[in-house]
Structures are given as structure tokens and as C-alpha cells.
Scaffold this motif. Sequence first.
Motif, PDB file in Angstrom:
ATOM      1  N   PRO A  76     -51.754   4.320  20.986  1.00 40.76           N
ATOM      2  CA  PRO A  76     -52.493   3.210  21.591  1.00 40.76           C
ATOM      3  C   PRO A  76     -53.997   3.357  21.371  1.00 40.76           C
ATOM      4  CG  PRO A  76     -51.905   4.804  23.272  1.00 40.76           C
ATOM      5  CD  PRO A  76     -51.290   5.288  21.976  1.00 40.76           C
ATOM      6  N   THR A  77     -54.660   2.276  21.032  1.00 42.55           N
ATOM      7  CA  THR A  77     -56.107   2.356  20.831  1.00 42.55           C
ATOM      8  C   THR A  77     -56.755   1.018  21.123  1.00 42.55           C
ATOM      9  OG1 THR A  77     -57.866   2.830  19.266  1.00 42.55           O
ATOM     10  CG2 THR A  77     -55.847   1.901  18.355  1.00 42.55           C
ATOM     11  N   LYS A  78     -57.852   1.078  21.845  1.00 38.81           N
ATOM     12  CA  LYS A  78     -58.630  -0.124  22.131  1.00 38.81           C
ATOM     13  C   LYS A  78     -59.832  -0.240  21.198  1.00 38.81           C
ATOM     14  CE  LYS A  78     -55.844  -1.167  25.400  1.00 38.81           C
ATOM     15  NZ  LYS A  78     -54.849  -2.243  25.160  1.00 38.81           N
ATOM     16  N   VAL A  79     -59.964   0.685  20.257  1.00 35.49           N
ATOM     17  CA  VAL A  79     -61.020   0.622  19.249  1.00 35.49           C
ATOM     18  C   VAL A  79     -60.379   0.826  17.883  1.00 35.49           C
ATOM     19  CG1 VAL A  79     -62.799   1.459  20.817  1.00 35.49           C
ATOM     20  CG2 VAL A  79     -61.550   3.090  19.436  1.00 35.49           C
ATOM     21  N   ASP A  80     -61.114   0.450  16.840  1.00 30.61           N
ATOM     22  CA  ASP A  80     -60.569   0.541  15.484  1.00 30.61           C
ATOM     23  C   ASP A  80     -60.578   1.994  15.005  1.00 30.61           C
ATOM     24  OD1 ASP A  80     -59.374  -0.773  13.409  1.00 30.61           O
ATOM     25  OD2 ASP A  80     -61.227  -1.291  12.381  1.00 30.61           O
ATOM     26  N   VAL A  81     -59.433   2.499  14.588  1.00 26.85           N
ATOM     27  CA  VAL A  81     -59.326   3.879  14.115  1.00 26.85           C
ATOM     28  C   VAL A  81     -58.719   3.895  12.717  1.00 26.85           C
ATOM     29  CG1 VAL A  81     -59.047   4.809  16.443  1.00 26.85           C
ATOM     30  CG2 VAL A  81     -57.007   4.206  15.115  1.00 26.85           C
ATOM     31  N   MET A  82     -58.887   5.016  12.038  1.00 27.66           N
ATOM     32  CA  MET A  82     -58.247   5.212  10.745  1.00 27.66           C
ATOM     33  C   MET A  82     -56.803   5.642  10.965  1.00 27.66           C
ATOM     34  SD  MET A  82     -59.874   4.611   7.936  1.00 27.66           S
ATOM     35  CE  MET A  82     -59.944   3.075   8.838  1.00 27.66           C
ATOM     36  N   PRO A  83     -55.835   4.873  10.470  1.00 25.54           N
ATOM     37  CA  PRO A  83     -54.429   5.160  10.773  1.00 25.54           C
ATOM     38  C   PRO A  83     -53.808   6.270   9.919  1.00 25.54           C
ATOM     39  CG  PRO A  83     -54.610   3.127   9.519  1.00 25.54           C
ATOM     40  CD  PRO A  83     -56.019   3.571   9.782  1.00 25.54           C
ATOM     41  N   PHE A  84     -54.422   7.456   9.935  1.00 30.06           N
ATOM     42  CA  PHE A  84     -53.799   8.605   9.266  1.00 30.06           C
ATOM     43  C   PHE A  84     -52.429   8.894   9.875  1.00 30.06           C
ATOM     44  CE2 PHE A  84     -58.406   9.649   8.905  1.00 30.06           C
ATOM     45  CZ  PHE A  84     -58.500   9.622   7.534  1.00 30.06           C
ATOM     46  N   ALA A  85     -52.419   9.003  11.206  1.00 24.13           N
ATOM     47  CA  ALA A  85     -51.176   9.364  11.886  1.00 24.13           C
ATOM     48  C   ALA A  85     -50.103   8.303  11.699  1.00 24.13           C
ATOM     49  CB  ALA A  85     -51.445   9.580  13.381  1.00 24.13           C
ATOM     50  N   ALA A 121     -52.914  -3.790  17.731  1.00 27.57           N
ATOM     51  CA  ALA A 121     -53.247  -4.628  16.575  1.00 27.57           C
ATOM     52  C   ALA A 121     -54.760  -4.628  16.351  1.00 27.57           C
ATOM     53  CB  ALA A 121     -52.734  -6.047  16.790  1.00 27.57           C
ATOM     54  N   MET A 122     -55.276  -3.528  15.801  1.00 26.02           N
ATOM     55  CA  MET A 122     -56.690  -3.411  15.468  1.00 26.02           C
ATOM     56  C   MET A 122     -56.872  -3.625  13.957  1.00 26.02           C
ATOM     57  SD  MET A 122     -57.809  -2.931  18.459  1.00 26.02           S
ATOM     58  CE  MET A 122     -59.541  -2.630  18.122  1.00 26.02           C
ATOM     59  N   PRO A 123     -58.062  -4.073  13.521  1.00 27.12           N
ATOM     60  CA  PRO A 123     -58.251  -4.477  12.119  1.00 27.12           C
ATOM     61  C   PRO A 123     -57.816  -3.448  11.070  1.00 27.12           C
ATOM     62  CG  PRO A 123     -60.121  -5.163  13.425  1.00 27.12           C
ATOM     63  CD  PRO A 123     -59.268  -4.343  14.332  1.00 27.12           C
ATOM     64  N   SER A 124     -58.283  -2.189  11.179  1.00 23.84           N
ATOM     65  CA  SER A 124     -57.937  -1.183  10.173  1.00 23.84           C
ATOM     66  C   SER A 124     -56.449  -0.869  10.194  1.00 23.84           C
ATOM     67  CB  SER A 124     -58.745   0.103  10.401  1.00 23.84           C
ATOM     68  OG  SER A 124     -60.104  -0.097  10.115  1.00 23.84           O
ATOM     69  N   ILE A 125     -55.875  -0.863  11.388  1.00 25.79           N
ATOM     70  CA  ILE A 125     -54.443  -0.565  11.516  1.00 25.79           C
ATOM     71  C   ILE A 125     -53.614  -1.672  10.883  1.00 25.79           C
ATOM     72  CG2 ILE A 125     -52.554  -0.239  13.162  1.00 25.79           C
ATOM     73  CD1 ILE A 125     -54.624   1.029  15.059  1.00 25.79           C
ATOM     74  N   MET A 126     -53.972  -2.927  11.171  1.00 24.61           N
ATOM     75  CA  MET A 126     -53.221  -4.051  10.598  1.00 24.61           C
ATOM     76  C   MET A 126     -53.395  -4.104   9.080  1.00 24.61           C
ATOM     77  SD  MET A 126     -53.933  -6.991  13.483  1.00 24.61           S
ATOM     78  CE  MET A 126     -52.781  -8.161  12.752  1.00 24.61           C
ATOM     79  N   GLU A 127     -54.587  -3.760   8.593  1.00 24.20           N
ATOM     80  CA  GLU A 127     -54.846  -3.747   7.158  1.00 24.20           C
ATOM     81  C   GLU A 127     -53.918  -2.766   6.442  1.00 24.20           C
ATOM     82  OE1 GLU A 127     -58.345  -2.257   4.075  1.00 24.20           O
ATOM     83  OE2 GLU A 127     -58.923  -2.881   6.094  1.00 24.20           O
ATOM     84  N   ILE A 128     -53.718  -1.602   7.029  1.00 21.25           N
ATOM     85  CA  ILE A 128     -52.913  -0.563   6.390  1.00 21.25           C
ATOM     86  C   ILE A 128     -51.429  -0.709   6.699  1.00 21.25           C
ATOM     87  CG2 ILE A 128     -52.537   1.943   6.218  1.00 21.25           C
ATOM     88  CD1 ILE A 128     -55.192   0.953   5.037  1.00 21.25           C
ATOM     89  N   CYS A 129     -51.088  -1.047   7.940  1.00 23.94           N
ATOM     90  CA  CYS A 129     -49.694  -0.972   8.390  1.00 23.94           C
ATOM     91  C   CYS A 129     -48.909  -2.275   8.268  1.00 23.94           C
ATOM     92  CB  CYS A 129     -49.650  -0.500   9.849  1.00 23.94           C
ATOM     93  SG  CYS A 129     -50.371   1.128  10.109  1.00 23.94           S
ATOM     94  N   GLY A 130     -49.587  -3.412   8.234  1.00 28.43           N
ATOM     95  CA  GLY A 130     -48.877  -4.675   8.123  1.00 28.43           C
ATOM     96  C   GLY A 130     -47.862  -4.855   9.239  1.00 28.43           C
TER      97      GLY A 130
END
Length: 361
Positions: A266-275, A290-299
Motif C-alpha cells: 500500500p502506498t499513498k505516494v508514488d514509488v518505484m515498483p521494484f517489489a 493506483a499510483m502513476p509509476s505503479i500503473m505505468e509498470i504493472c498495468g
Amino acid sequence: MKKLLFDANFKKDMIGQQLTFRLINACKSIVPDCVFEGIAQYPTKEKIPENVKIYRSINMLGIDSLWYATVPALNALISKDEPFYFPMGNIPGLMPSNTPVISLVRDILPLDAIKDEDLLKKYKRKLQTDINRSDLIFVLNDNIKNRLTQEFLFLNEPVVLNFASLIPAEYLDLPMARLNEKYFFVDVENVSPTGLSELLKVFIYSQMKDRKATKLYLSGKLRVATNELLINLEVARKVGVIREYKNLTSEQRSMLLRGALAAILPTKVDVMPFAHLDAMKCSCPVVTDAMPSIMEICGDAVIYADISEAESFKVLLLRLEQDEAYRNEYIYKGLCREKNYSWDKSAQVFIESIDRLYTEE
């Protein structure tokens, strides 16, 4: 490029160590004759790639600032005009002027997570200083690039490197950890303080109702914490709902991920989705925001859920425990999505950008 020096003084930054080794290991197929020399005062826990040599320098009595002020600059001076890569920042001010300095801005979590105004200003000054001292700057996705160029001054435009899972493929066939309890996995470096605090509340409540409730396994070290989060962590320890693992290697993380019901991030800020990518590669479903970087990578390969909606979140966790078909759906989606990302592609961008730096100079 015949040689690349790099800061290998990872200390307890396991994510930074794994990221650097995966990238450099992928470079060997592009520049097989290149020598990658790491400089460190602390030992490394990860398996060192074949194309890497790490030299342990004199330990400056554990004073990192003294080490960074002297050792990297001295090695750069000895190596003349060879490029020097800093994957964790902390670029010394005494670097020789003829040394091409390369750095990586890994993520922007502190920009949103640090609430203390003085601490935030200090972080921004440090980051701007690293930017000023760099001849070439890499970032890990377009969202980070856009945010940084809005808030900081760049003389040279950052290059998007992209990234892939930190788990090597050979670790996927290793035996899983023999654990006698059900658990969800959390990488604390890929969640926000608010998100983790809310998650702990959910599991503390479950544990108070049922001592045999599913546990929460926490991996990594907190980079930013609030008072509320620290209090909830202490309560969670006392009731026995969490297990904490501070410095896991990628091999150890892969074993825990493969045995988890899901990775909850869970995250309320944009993180790099390594995990997130690591979990996908290890056939572990992912629950996240549903944060921008997460949605960009994970779809659509992960489950998006808001931890602040506690009741519906509890229902989701229960479904992941009991509905095998539901879990398998996201295991399959994750495995397919993760294959879109490759360290080979990142290594190509890395080498081409350094070569271009030489040409421009």
C-alpha cells in the motif's frame, strides 16, 4: 568504454546493491571486455557478477562522510579519465574535473513522504548538489523524470533507464522457506508510511481477534517513518503479528515471496515498483495502490485496492487466502507482465548513454 568505476559502498542498501549488480551483469553481453571496478569499505552480501571486481579500501572508522570525501576521488584520480558511476548519489565534491560523473536518481519517495519542512529542504539541497556534480543522470521511469525536471535544475536532461525484477532467474527453482504459517509479504521500502501504518492496524486487529491469524512479513528498512507508524510497529511486535527481515538478499526474498499468499504494497505516494515486479516473477499476486509509476509498470497485472477502505480491504485479503482461482488469475497476469521488462534493454541504454557522453566531450 574499457573500464567503469562505481560506488559499491552499499552498506545495508540491499535494493541499491541488487539493482546495480543486475544492471552491470547485463552489460557483459554488450561490452564483454569492459572492466567494472567497485570501490567499497563495507562487504557485499549479494552474489558478485563475473564481470565485476570489488576493491575494499581502508575503513574510515565507519565514518561514511570521510570515506566519500576522499576514497572515490583518489581512485578517480588514479584511473585518470575513466567514468565513475554513483548509483546511490553522495557524489564527492573533490572529483577530478576530467572524470565523467554518472549518477542514478532511484526514486522520489522522499519528496512526498517527508513532512518536516526543514528535512525536506535538506533532502532537496543534497539532491540538487548531486545533480549539479553529474555529467550524466539516469532515472528509472518517465514519471520520475517529469517530476524531477519540474522541481530541480538540470543542465543535462536525465536519461530514462527503466528496470526489471531484481530476482535472478536461477533463484526461482530453489526450495521455498519451510514455514508453518500463512503470511502476506511487504517490502517496506516500496510502501508509504501512511499505507504501512494503516495495514498494520488491519493485522493488529485480526491478531487480537484470533491468535492464529495470518501474519505479515516485513522486508527491508524504513526510509521514512511517522510517529503513528512507529507506534503501530511497536504494537504489532508486541502482539506477534509481524516478522521482520532487515537485510535480505535477493535469494532470500525470492524464497519468502514464493511462499506468500500475496505481496501487499500500500502506498499513498508514488514509488518505484521494484517489489511489484519481484513478486510477479516469483508467482506472487500483488495488492497495491493506483499510483502513476505503479500503473505505468504493472498495468492490469496487479490488484488495486485502497487500504483506507478497511472493511473491503479485509474482504480482499480473505479472498486471497481462500480463493485459489482468484490468486492464480493474478499469478498468471503477473508472470506475463513481468516478461515485458528486461535488464538487457536497460544495459543497452546505459552503455549507449555513456558512449554518447564520451562523444559529446
